[in-house]
Each structure stands twice: as structure tokens, then as C-alpha cells.
Design a protein around this motif. Structure first.
Motif: not given
Length: 179
Positions: A52-58
Motif C-alpha cells: 500500500r506504499v510506493f514512490g514514483d508510481v503513476l
């Protein structure tokens, strides 16, 4: 933009976004990386699953430019659409400006994230050495804006009931001239 991402057309170490019909490619700083890592650690400590946590994802915004925030927290039932998620699934976003007084983070994203109901928008600014935490989204931005100096804890409770507490004492700083 999503086609470019899927084909792997973004050089490593850069973030690419489209604003006002312009493609903006920004090199990522070590300060951004370290700050995002610190926030990810706090989110993990809050018990929020890595899925449920991410970076630099569209993240798609209907009728608007899509975005790839530095860090995004989504809800339990968020539906993945190839390599993106819808803004309706976003609970919180964290951005780290790549330059002082970054208009994208402090003006355009405030309006967009508020208009689309992102509950919490946090800007961790290595130049100002402050965290700006926004909540109570509305049609033109946020109703509540708090500035917290680096070194003070920042906390918020997601709509899911999960409480995130972030120690900003380890956030790196950067001189306004970019050094």
C-alpha cells in the motif's frame, strides 16, 4: 506518460511528470531519497503493508495531468491498473521539492490533491527545513495547513484508522543554492 513508463523510457535517477502539456524531467537528489526512506520506515512502523506504499508510481487524475508522487499511501481495496492507481484510492501523498519554492509542489499539487480528495498532503522541504502538512481537502486546496520545523514529530491518522508518526529529526537539509 503511462506508455513511456511501461516501456522503461525514463532514465534511472530521474522523475518525469507532465504539467500543462510540458514534460518535466527532474534528477532526484540524495536528500529526496533519504527523506522518502525515513518516511517509508515510519509508515512501515505504523503497520501499513508495503503493498500500500510506493514512490514514483503513476496516479491517474481524471481530466488532469497524472502524477507520480515521491511517496503514496493507498487504501486497502485499491485496484491496480497495469502500473498505476486511481487518485480515488490515495489516502496520503508525500513530496520532497527538488528546488526552493517549487511551484509544482506548493501550488499545482496543493490544488490538484485537494480537489481530488487526497486526505493528507505532506511536503518535506529540505531547503526550508520544514514539513508542511495539509488536511481537510476541498475544491481549491486544503482547509488546514500546518508547518512543522525539522526536528519536531509529524503525525496523522489515515481514514483507515492507521496512525503514522514521523520523526523529522533525521531529515536531511539542503542550502537554497542547491548545495
Amino acid at each position: 506518460m503511462s506508455d513511456l513508463i511501461e516501456r522503461g523510457g525514463i532514465p534511472e535517477g530521474f522523475k518525469v511528470e507532465v504539467f500543462g502539456g510540458r514534460v518535466i524531467m527532474t534528477p532526484q537528489s540524495p536528500e529526496r531519497h533519504w527523506t522518502v526512506r525515513d518516511v517509508e520506515s515510519a509508515v512501515s512502523a505504523a503497520g501499513i503493508a508495503r503493498e500500500r506504499v510506493f514512490g514514483d508510481v503513476l496516479i491517474t487524475f481524471p481530466g488532469e495531468n497524472d502524477a507520480a508522487p515521491d511517496l503514496t499511501i493507498i487504501g486497502f481495496d485499491a485496484e491496480r491498473r497495469k502500473n498505476s492507481y486511481s487518485c480515488i484510492d490515495v489516502l496520503a501523498v508525500v513530496e520532497v521539492p527538488s528546488e526552493p519554492e517549487d511551484e509544482k509542489d506548493y501550488v499545482r499539487n496543493v490544488r490538484k490533491y485537494g480537489r481530488f480528495g487526497v486526505d493528507f498532503y505532506m511536503i518535506a522541504d529540505p531547503f526550508k527545513q520544514t514539513v508542511t502538512l495539509m488536511s481537510e481537502p476541498h475544491a481549491s486546496g486544503y482547509g488546514r495547513v500546518i508547518e512543522i520545523p525539522y526536528g519536531q514529530p509529524v503525525g496523522f491518522t489515515l481514514a483507515t484508522g492507521e496512525r503514522v508518526k514521523i520523526d523529522t529529526g533525521t531529515f536531511p537539509t539542503r542550502a537554497a543554492d542547491g548545495r
